[in-house]
Design a protein around this motif. Structure first.
Motif, PDB file in Angstrom:
ATOM      1  N   TYR A 221     -52.082 -28.179 -82.622  1.00  0.00           N
ATOM      2  CA  TYR A 221     -51.799 -27.863 -81.219  1.00  0.00           C
ATOM      3  C   TYR A 221     -50.329 -27.491 -81.039  1.00  0.00           C
ATOM      4  O   TYR A 221     -49.460 -27.823 -81.848  1.00  0.00           O
ATOM      5  N   ALA A 222     -50.046 -26.813 -79.937  1.00  0.00           N
ATOM      6  CA  ALA A 222     -48.686 -26.355 -79.651  1.00  0.00           C
ATOM      7  C   ALA A 222     -48.573 -26.085 -78.161  1.00  0.00           C
ATOM      8  O   ALA A 222     -49.566 -26.159 -77.417  1.00  0.00           O
ATOM      9  N   GLU A 223     -47.356 -25.759 -77.713  1.00  0.00           N
ATOM     10  CA  GLU A 223     -47.230 -25.342 -76.309  1.00  0.00           C
ATOM     11  C   GLU A 223     -48.017 -24.053 -76.118  1.00  0.00           C
ATOM     12  O   GLU A 223     -48.326 -23.351 -77.058  1.00  0.00           O
ATOM     13  N   ALA A 224     -48.359 -23.754 -74.865  1.00  0.00           N
ATOM     14  CA  ALA A 224     -49.423 -22.800 -74.568  1.00  0.00           C
ATOM     15  C   ALA A 224     -49.208 -21.406 -75.159  1.00  0.00           C
ATOM     16  O   ALA A 224     -50.122 -20.831 -75.761  1.00  0.00           O
ATOM     17  N   VAL A 225     -48.016 -20.819 -75.002  1.00  0.00           N
ATOM     18  CA  VAL A 225     -47.797 -19.447 -75.490  1.00  0.00           C
ATOM     19  C   VAL A 225     -47.843 -19.414 -77.011  1.00  0.00           C
ATOM     20  O   VAL A 225     -48.464 -18.527 -77.611  1.00  0.00           O
ATOM     21  N   GLU A 226     -47.215 -20.390 -77.641  1.00  0.00           N
ATOM     22  CA  GLU A 226     -47.254 -20.457 -79.104  1.00  0.00           C
ATOM     23  C   GLU A 226     -48.688 -20.602 -79.602  1.00  0.00           C
ATOM     24  O   GLU A 226     -49.085 -19.976 -80.588  1.00  0.00           O
ATOM     25  N   MET A 227     -49.497 -21.413 -78.905  1.00  0.00           N
ATOM     26  CA  MET A 227     -50.882 -21.606 -79.331  1.00  0.00           C
ATOM     27  C   MET A 227     -51.691 -20.321 -79.162  1.00  0.00           C
ATOM     28  O   MET A 227     -52.530 -19.996 -80.003  1.00  0.00           O
ATOM     29  N   ALA A 228     -51.449 -19.596 -78.081  1.00  0.00           N
ATOM     30  CA  ALA A 228     -52.144 -18.317 -77.894  1.00  0.00           C
ATOM     31  C   ALA A 228     -51.751 -17.322 -78.981  1.00  0.00           C
ATOM     32  O   ALA A 228     -52.595 -16.585 -79.497  1.00  0.00           O
ATOM     33  N   ASP A 229     -50.448 -17.299 -79.333  1.00  0.00           N
ATOM     34  CA  ASP A 229     -50.009 -16.438 -80.438  1.00  0.00           C
ATOM     35  C   ASP A 229     -50.747 -16.815 -81.726  1.00  0.00           C
ATOM     36  O   ASP A 229     -51.235 -15.950 -82.458  1.00  0.00           O
ATOM     37  N   ILE A 357     -66.164 -24.860 -72.066  1.00  0.00           N
ATOM     38  CA  ILE A 357     -66.738 -23.673 -71.430  1.00  0.00           C
ATOM     39  C   ILE A 357     -66.399 -22.383 -72.172  1.00  0.00           C
ATOM     40  O   ILE A 357     -67.274 -21.539 -72.378  1.00  0.00           O
ATOM     41  N   PRO A 358     -65.157 -22.163 -72.626  1.00  0.00           N
ATOM     42  CA  PRO A 358     -64.824 -20.857 -73.222  1.00  0.00           C
ATOM     43  C   PRO A 358     -65.571 -20.572 -74.522  1.00  0.00           C
ATOM     44  O   PRO A 358     -65.810 -21.464 -75.341  1.00  0.00           O
ATOM     45  N   GLY A 359     -65.940 -19.302 -74.695  1.00  0.00           N
ATOM     46  CA  GLY A 359     -66.542 -18.840 -75.938  1.00  0.00           C
ATOM     47  C   GLY A 359     -65.490 -18.242 -76.852  1.00  0.00           C
ATOM     48  O   GLY A 359     -64.344 -18.003 -76.463  1.00  0.00           O
ATOM     49  N   ALA A 360     -65.889 -17.954 -78.093  1.00  0.00           N
ATOM     50  CA  ALA A 360     -64.955 -17.422 -79.092  1.00  0.00           C
ATOM     51  C   ALA A 360     -64.516 -16.007 -78.777  1.00  0.00           C
ATOM     52  O   ALA A 360     -63.581 -15.499 -79.408  1.00  0.00           O
ATOM     53  N   ASP A 361     -65.160 -15.360 -77.816  1.00  0.00           N
ATOM     54  CA  ASP A 361     -64.814 -13.976 -77.460  1.00  0.00           C
ATOM     55  C   ASP A 361     -63.679 -13.890 -76.451  1.00  0.00           C
ATOM     56  O   ASP A 361     -63.339 -12.798 -75.993  1.00  0.00           O
ATOM     57  N   VAL A 362     -63.067 -15.018 -76.095  1.00  0.00           N
ATOM     58  CA  VAL A 362     -62.012 -14.976 -75.071  1.00  0.00           C
ATOM     59  C   VAL A 362     -60.749 -14.314 -75.598  1.00  0.00           C
ATOM     60  O   VAL A 362     -60.485 -14.283 -76.798  1.00  0.00           O
ATOM     61  N   ASN A 363     -59.977 -13.774 -74.665  1.00  0.00           N
ATOM     62  CA  ASN A 363     -58.574 -13.465 -74.896  1.00  0.00           C
ATOM     63  C   ASN A 363     -57.832 -14.786 -74.702  1.00  0.00           C
ATOM     64  O   ASN A 363     -57.799 -15.336 -73.599  1.00  0.00           O
ATOM     65  N   SER A 364     -57.240 -15.329 -75.756  1.00  0.00           N
ATOM     66  CA  SER A 364     -56.660 -16.669 -75.689  1.00  0.00           C
ATOM     67  C   SER A 364     -55.592 -16.786 -74.605  1.00  0.00           C
ATOM     68  O   SER A 364     -55.493 -17.817 -73.923  1.00  0.00           O
ATOM     69  N   TYR A 365     -54.766 -15.763 -74.433  1.00  0.00           N
ATOM     70  CA  TYR A 365     -53.703 -15.803 -73.424  1.00  0.00           C
ATOM     71  C   TYR A 365     -54.300 -15.974 -72.027  1.00  0.00           C
ATOM     72  O   TYR A 365     -53.819 -16.784 -71.220  1.00  0.00           O
ATOM     73  N   ILE A 366     -55.358 -15.228 -71.755  1.00  0.00           N
ATOM     74  CA  ILE A 366     -55.949 -15.260 -70.419  1.00  0.00           C
ATOM     75  C   ILE A 366     -56.749 -16.538 -70.209  1.00  0.00           C
ATOM     76  O   ILE A 366     -56.713 -17.143 -69.130  1.00  0.00           O
ATOM     77  N   ALA A 367     -57.462 -16.988 -71.233  1.00  0.00           N
ATOM     78  CA  ALA A 367     -58.228 -18.231 -71.107  1.00  0.00           C
ATOM     79  C   ALA A 367     -57.305 -19.430 -70.911  1.00  0.00           C
ATOM     80  O   ALA A 367     -57.559 -20.298 -70.069  1.00  0.00           O
ATOM     81  N   PHE A 368     -56.215 -19.488 -71.681  1.00  0.00           N
ATOM     82  CA  PHE A 368     -55.260 -20.588 -71.507  1.00  0.00           C
ATOM     83  C   PHE A 368     -54.638 -20.527 -70.112  1.00  0.00           C
ATOM     84  O   PHE A 368     -54.419 -21.564 -69.465  1.00  0.00           O
ATOM     85  N   ALA A 369     -54.339 -19.317 -69.647  1.00  0.00           N
ATOM     86  CA  ALA A 369     -53.789 -19.161 -68.302  1.00  0.00           C
ATOM     87  C   ALA A 369     -54.764 -19.685 -67.259  1.00  0.00           C
ATOM     88  O   ALA A 369     -54.359 -20.300 -66.263  1.00  0.00           O
ATOM     89  N   GLY A 370     -56.053 -19.464 -67.484  1.00  0.00           N
ATOM     90  CA  GLY A 370     -57.068 -19.961 -66.562  1.00  0.00           C
ATOM     91  C   GLY A 370     -57.115 -21.480 -66.512  1.00  0.00           C
ATOM     92  O   GLY A 370     -57.238 -22.082 -65.434  1.00  0.00           O
TER      93      GLY A 370
END
Length: 458
Positions: A221-229, A357-370
């Motif tokens: 795990y990491a802070e949100a932007v790093e995790m999305a990267d 709820i999220p599926g593997a097809d998500v854009n991680s940046y947008i899903a984390f933002a949600g």
């Protein structure tokens, strides 16, 4: 764990001695894919490292097949599809061990005219804005994500030739937690794990999942932007490494109705500004939830339905939400209850909520933002999640349900005050248009199911 990335000086040394000759300069598109340019090493040092690359702004206005879509305000034919700039985030420089003499740097997308103003509808900017909102309230958001995929013996070329029918899973059996079968898969999975680790994407473990040929690789795990990267690099790396082995894999939410779906479970927790102390655990409170945690969870319970298209962005996404399938159907929360859409796990500093709820097809940046937008809504309005659900949430008639179609999710998001307040008008419109265009594209297609069902019998 400290990030394992390269400094600019280290990259300069590697370019100087020839161990790196190419730098991938990339940013995520609407689908969460990496797009950008391959830049020669010396040119990167001379021009790009402290400058930018330019790219056509249609890249944030296309579908998954690269077709420019109507309806976007930010980018369209009427404005001529000009350029924007991608500014390297030098803290993200890393090697790409599975590609010869190649490094990668991720970028923030900015306006071309001043090369400073963020392009607000770009996925990394969308997430950064939610992280900034959390920081303004005194919080740092940590995210962990469990991202699953199906692995096949067919190559990508063979899969395309077969029109993605009759693919051969890499396993003949359900391999959930199996060691024997995952040993047979290890020549690929090990390469993915070790490749990611060497690329500065720390890996915890891999395991077989609940489908034939299905795997999960868990990142630290990491802070949100790093995790999305990290998640975005992982998805790209897994495909490239499988392709090198003559195999294919998919992050579709539901590639076959006879199989389980693939998820991207998102674990979230709030910490103090410096990220040193978790704010989630309170041994004196019911269910050990601090008031902060209770309000964060209250936001997720309240807003997950109306933000569903951020967690399920395609027509296919909604086919994953099936009873007794390990994918949730209910927006309920429970204590270590996998039938609920929201599951509380961990103890002490590790206490957190997992959105299933999220599926593997998500854009991680947008899903984390949600997730962050929902949680902050709960904190700002001191929402209470109610009591924990006990039992089988699949069969309880009184629980609220995740939208069953993209059409329902579009309607909920379109009228969502939470989404409008969190993201602002431009981003709300951009995300909504992406979903509406996905639905429009589906309605222009004749499916194999329709042909099989109707060709002779109608």
């Amino acid at each position: 764990m400290e990030r394992v990335t390269l400094s600019l000086d280290q990259l300069k040394s590697m370019i100087g001695d020839g161990s790196v000759d190419t730098v991938l300069v990339a940013f995520p598109d609407n689908q969460g894919r990496l797009v950008g340019k391959r830049v020669m090493g010396q040119y990167f040092l001379d021009t790009v490292a402290n400058g930018s690359i330019e790219a056509c702004n249609y890249l944030l206005a296309v579908d998954v097949e690269m077709n420019p879509l109507p309806g976007y305000r930010a980018f369209n034919w009427e404005q001529g599809y000009g350029d924007f700039s991608a500014i390297p985030d030098l803290s993200t420089i890393r090697l790409v061990p599975w590609i010869e003499r190649t490094a990668l740097v991720l970028c923030d997308v900015v306006e071309e005219h001043d090369k400073v103003t963020p392009v607000g509808v770009s996925p990394r900017a969308i997430l950064k804005r939610q992280v900034e909102r959390a920081a303004e309230l005194g919080f740092l958001v940590n995210i962990g994500a469990e991202l699953e995929f199906f692995l096949f013996k067919d190559s990508y070329a063979e899969a395309a030739e077969k029109r993605y029918h009759g693919l051969v899973p890499h396993s003949d059996v359900v391999e959930d937690y199996h060691i024997l079968q995952t040993t047979r898969d290890e020549y690929i999975i090990r390469d993915i794990r070790n490749g990611l680790q060497a690329a500065g994407v720390p890996v915890e473990f891999s395991k077989g999942e609940a489908g034939k040929g299905q795997h999960e690789i868990n990142l630290l795990y990491a802070e949100a932007v790093e995790m999305a990267d990290r998640n975005t690099i992982y998805k790209n790396a897994a495909k490239e490494i499988a392709d090198k082995h003559g195999r294919s894999l998919t992050f579709m939410a539901k590639y076959d109705m006879d199989e389980v779906g693939s998820s991207c479970h998102i674990h979230s927790s709030l910490w103090d500004r410096k990220g040193k102390k978790s704010l989630m655990w309170d041994a004196a409170k019911p269910d050990n939830m601090s008031d902060t945690f209770r309000h964060w969870l209250g936001g997720l319970v309240h807003a997950s339905r109306e933000l569903a298209l951020l967690f399920a962005p395609t027509v296919n996404s909604y086919k994953r939400f099936q009873p007794d399938s390990w994918a949730p159907t209910a927006v309920a929360w429970g204590l270590d209850n996998r039938t609920c859409g929201l599951r509380l796990v961990g103890h002490g500093p590790a206490y957190r909520v997992e959105s299933r709820i999220p599926g593997a097809d998500v854009n991680s940046y947008i899903a984390f933002a949600g997730v962050i937008a929902a949680g902050l809504h709960g904190i700002e309005n001191e929402l209470d999640p109610g009591d924990a659900f006990v039992g089988n949430a699949y069969v309880d008639p009184d629980v609220e349900h995740i939208p069953s179609t993209l059409v329902e999710a579009i309607d909920l998001f379109k009228h969502s005050d939470v989404a409008k307040a969190a993201f602002g008008d431009e981003v709300h419109h951009h995300l909504l248009n992406s979903a509406e265009q996905e639905w429009a594209a589906f309605n222009r297609a004749v499916t194999d199911w329709e042909l099989r069902r109707n060709f002779e019998q109608i």
